[in-house]
Write an enzyme that holds these catalytic residues in place. Structure first.
Site, PDB file in Angstrom:
ATOM      1  N   ARG A   1      52.840  41.875  20.385  1.00  0.00           N
ATOM      2  CA  ARG A   1      52.994  41.436  21.775  1.00  0.00           C
ATOM      3  C   ARG A   1      54.457  41.597  22.202  1.00  0.00           C
ATOM      4  O   ARG A   1      54.768  42.036  23.298  1.00  0.00           O
ATOM      5  CB  ARG A   1      52.572  39.964  21.941  1.00  0.00           C
ATOM      6  CG  ARG A   1      51.106  39.654  21.654  1.00  0.00           C
ATOM      7  CD  ARG A   1      50.191  40.277  22.683  1.00  0.00           C
ATOM      8  NE  ARG A   1      50.552  39.925  24.035  1.00  0.00           N
ATOM      9  CZ  ARG A   1      50.208  38.801  24.672  1.00  0.00           C
ATOM     10  NH1 ARG A   1      49.432  37.927  24.066  1.00  0.00           N
ATOM     11  NH2 ARG A   1      50.579  38.575  25.923  1.00  0.00           N
TER      12      ARG A   1
ATOM     13  N   GLN B   1      48.059  41.906  26.510  1.00  0.00           N
ATOM     14  CA  GLN B   1      47.397  41.745  25.217  1.00  0.00           C
ATOM     15  C   GLN B   1      46.849  43.091  24.743  1.00  0.00           C
ATOM     16  O   GLN B   1      47.035  43.478  23.584  1.00  0.00           O
ATOM     17  CB  GLN B   1      46.258  40.722  25.366  1.00  0.00           C
ATOM     18  CG  GLN B   1      45.456  40.502  24.106  1.00  0.00           C
ATOM     19  CD  GLN B   1      46.257  39.798  23.024  1.00  0.00           C
ATOM     20  OE1 GLN B   1      46.829  38.768  23.254  1.00  0.00           O
ATOM     21  NE2 GLN B   1      46.302  40.376  21.828  1.00  0.00           N
TER      22      GLN B   1
ATOM     23  N   ARG C   1      50.716  34.203  34.874  1.00  0.00           N
ATOM     24  CA  ARG C   1      49.432  33.844  34.255  1.00  0.00           C
ATOM     25  C   ARG C   1      48.735  32.881  35.194  1.00  0.00           C
ATOM     26  O   ARG C   1      49.237  31.784  35.461  1.00  0.00           O
ATOM     27  CB  ARG C   1      49.649  33.213  32.884  1.00  0.00           C
ATOM     28  CG  ARG C   1      48.387  32.604  32.308  1.00  0.00           C
ATOM     29  CD  ARG C   1      48.524  32.209  30.852  1.00  0.00           C
ATOM     30  NE  ARG C   1      48.557  33.354  29.985  1.00  0.00           N
ATOM     31  CZ  ARG C   1      48.337  33.317  28.671  1.00  0.00           C
ATOM     32  NH1 ARG C   1      48.059  32.160  28.082  1.00  0.00           N
ATOM     33  NH2 ARG C   1      48.390  34.408  27.940  1.00  0.00           N
TER      34      ARG C   1
ATOM     35  N   CYS D   1      42.925  37.936  19.522  1.00  0.00           N
ATOM     36  CA  CYS D   1      44.115  37.782  20.369  1.00  0.00           C
ATOM     37  C   CYS D   1      44.822  36.453  20.133  1.00  0.00           C
ATOM     38  O   CYS D   1      45.999  36.308  20.455  1.00  0.00           O
ATOM     39  CB  CYS D   1      43.743  37.932  21.835  1.00  0.00           C
ATOM     40  SG  CYS D   1      42.518  36.725  22.356  1.00  0.00           S
TER      41      CYS D   1
ATOM     42  N   ASP E   1      37.351  36.924  20.372  1.00  0.00           N
ATOM     43  CA  ASP E   1      38.170  35.980  21.150  1.00  0.00           C
ATOM     44  C   ASP E   1      37.344  34.700  21.282  1.00  0.00           C
ATOM     45  O   ASP E   1      36.147  34.684  20.972  1.00  0.00           O
ATOM     46  CB  ASP E   1      38.479  36.604  22.527  1.00  0.00           C
ATOM     47  CG  ASP E   1      39.353  35.713  23.408  1.00  0.00           C
ATOM     48  OD1 ASP E   1      40.017  34.800  22.875  1.00  0.00           O
ATOM     49  OD2 ASP E   1      39.363  35.921  24.646  1.00  0.00           O
TER      50      ASP E   1
ATOM     51  N   HIS F   1      43.626  40.871  30.724  1.00  0.00           N
ATOM     52  CA  HIS F   1      44.797  40.494  29.915  1.00  0.00           C
ATOM     53  C   HIS F   1      45.461  41.804  29.434  1.00  0.00           C
ATOM     54  O   HIS F   1      45.442  42.131  28.239  1.00  0.00           O
ATOM     55  CB  HIS F   1      44.346  39.617  28.747  1.00  0.00           C
ATOM     56  CG  HIS F   1      45.446  38.833  28.098  1.00  0.00           C
ATOM     57  ND1 HIS F   1      46.767  38.894  28.502  1.00  0.00           N
ATOM     58  CD2 HIS F   1      45.419  37.959  27.051  1.00  0.00           C
ATOM     59  CE1 HIS F   1      47.496  38.094  27.735  1.00  0.00           C
ATOM     60  NE2 HIS F   1      46.713  37.528  26.853  1.00  0.00           N
TER      61      HIS F   1
HETATM   62  N1  NVA Z   1      40.028  34.604  26.766  1.00  0.00           N
HETATM   63  C1  NVA Z   1      41.091  33.693  26.428  1.00  0.00           C
HETATM   64  C2  NVA Z   1      42.302  34.450  26.004  1.00  0.00           C
HETATM   65  C3  NVA Z   1      43.459  33.591  25.580  1.00  0.00           C
HETATM   66  C4  NVA Z   1      44.643  34.409  25.207  1.00  0.00           C
HETATM   67  C5  NVA Z   1      41.397  32.810  27.610  1.00  0.00           C
HETATM   68  O1  NVA Z   1      41.436  33.319  28.747  1.00  0.00           O
HETATM   69  O2  NVA Z   1      41.573  31.606  27.435  1.00  0.00           O
HETATM   70  N1   CP Z   2      46.943  35.834  23.152  1.00  0.00           N
HETATM   71  C1   CP Z   2      47.613  35.100  24.062  1.00  0.00           C
HETATM   72  O1   CP Z   2      47.785  35.495  25.222  1.00  0.00           O
HETATM   73  O2   CP Z   2      48.077  33.918  23.582  1.00  0.00           O
HETATM   74  P1   CP Z   2      48.759  32.751  24.435  1.00  0.00           P
HETATM   75  O3   CP Z   2      47.677  32.117  25.263  1.00  0.00           O
HETATM   76  O4   CP Z   2      49.315  31.837  23.400  1.00  0.00           O
HETATM   77  O5   CP Z   2      49.818  33.368  25.307  1.00  0.00           O
END
Ligand code: NVA
Ligand code: CP
Length: 308
Positions: free
Chosen positions: A295, A136, A106, A267, A227, A133
């Site tokens: 997930r 997801q 990540r 999500c 989101d 993502h």
């Molecule tokens: N769009 C959000 C998704 C978190 C799972 C982010 O990137 O923070």
């Molecule tokens: N939806 C998701 O990726 O959640 P986290 O940021 O908690 O991993």
């Protein structure tokens, strides 16, 4: 009995790294894992988790998925490893891939993820970047399939920021032939290269619509998805975005314009009363916690294919 298949691509960096057939196979495997009809043990395999951003669901679901597969995980973050000191990705990737069998990463830039994949001798999975993502999206479409069976009948409307989550929904929609409508304020549209790739992938180009009007985008929709308005790394834009996204909250008024049997997805993590009202988040239309559970099953299925 359904078995994991060898995926044509080594890495899972983008939703388009699987074919439609592979994607559907992973969803079927995930369903089997969820129903406890499949028990696959991959002895001694190790997943390395490199998280440059916070995570609850992705981190824990990967850890539990590996544990259920009989393997283990090593959890790295910038503050406790030399990554935070600025060790070059090409060095970290070459070292970690000598210890681990697969890496889930990540990070911010998709190009950094690609750099890891270039130098890693083992498969790399996108655990979220600013661009996509895809893990997801696997769980999202698994959740949609649980409800609607045939993707061809589904209209999926995403309301909010044209961010990583929206980008992956668009690409999966193109892969699977799902009608995807994105409603976002002007200036916050999904990544143009993602949209271009999606149009190139869709057999029916009319199935992707991008609009700034949430009220028309939800008409007759089967799935309403949202989101956060400010993603990780955009914290300094929060105040400005809250003004711009006024009118893009999934509330009872928007939901009343969708199909009667429409479901709600998010999500997570969510900001109640910003992108979604508490009433809709907690309503019987919400499948948000099934989606979060999925997930685990979707990633277990993905790992079983990658590590077989
Ligand atoms: N769009 C959000 C998704 C978190 C799972 C982010 O990137 O923070
Ligand atoms: N939806 C998701 O990726 O959640 P986290 O940021 O908690 O991993």
């Amino acid at each position: 009995m359904l078995n994991p298949i060898k995926l044509a691509n080594t890495n899972f960096l983008s939703s388009l790294d699987t074919s439609c057939v592979e994607f559907l196979h992973i969803l079927e495997l995930a369903k089997n894992f969820k129903n406890k009809e499949l028990n696959i043990k991959l002895k001694e395999k190790v997943l390395g988790l490199i998280f440059d951003k916070s995570s609850t669901r992705t981190r824990v679901s990967f850890q539990v998925a590996m544990s259920r597969l009989g393997g283990t995980t090593i959890d790295l973050n910038p503050t406790t490893s030399q990554i935070g000191r600025g060790e070059p990705i090409r060095d970290t990737a070459r070292v970690l891939s000598r210890y681990c069998d697969v890496l889930a990463i990540r990070t911010f830039k998709q190009t950094d993820l690609e750099e890891y994949a270039k130098w890693s001798s083992k498969p790399v999975i996108n655990a979220l970047t600013d661009l996509e993502h895809p893990c997801q999206a696997l769980a999202d479409f698994m959740t949609i399939k649980e409800e609607f069976i045939d993707f061809k009948d589904v209209v999926l409307t995403f309301i909010g920021d044209g961010n990583n989550v929206a980008n992956s929904l668009i690409l999966c929609g193109a892969l699977l032939g799902v009608e995807v409508r994105i409603a976002c304020p002007k200036g916050y549209e999904p990544n143009p290269l993602v949209v271009k790739k999606a149009y190139e992938t869709y057999k029916n180009k009319n199935l992707l619509k991008i609009t700034s009007d949430p009220n028309t985008a939800v008409l007759g929709a089967n799935v309403l998805y949202t989101d956060v308005w400010s993603s990780m790394g955009e914290e300094n834009q929060k105040d400005e975005k809250e003004k711009v996204f006024n009118g893009f909250t999934i509330d009872s008024d928007l939901v009343s314009k969708a199909d009667n049997d429409a479901i709600i997805l998010h999500c997570l993590p969510a900001y109640r009363s910003k992108e979604i009202t508490d009433e809709i988040f907690e309503s019987n239309k919400s499948r948000i916690f099934d989606q979060a559970e999925n997930r685990l099953h979707a990633q277990q299925a993905l790992l079983s294919c990658i590590l077989q």
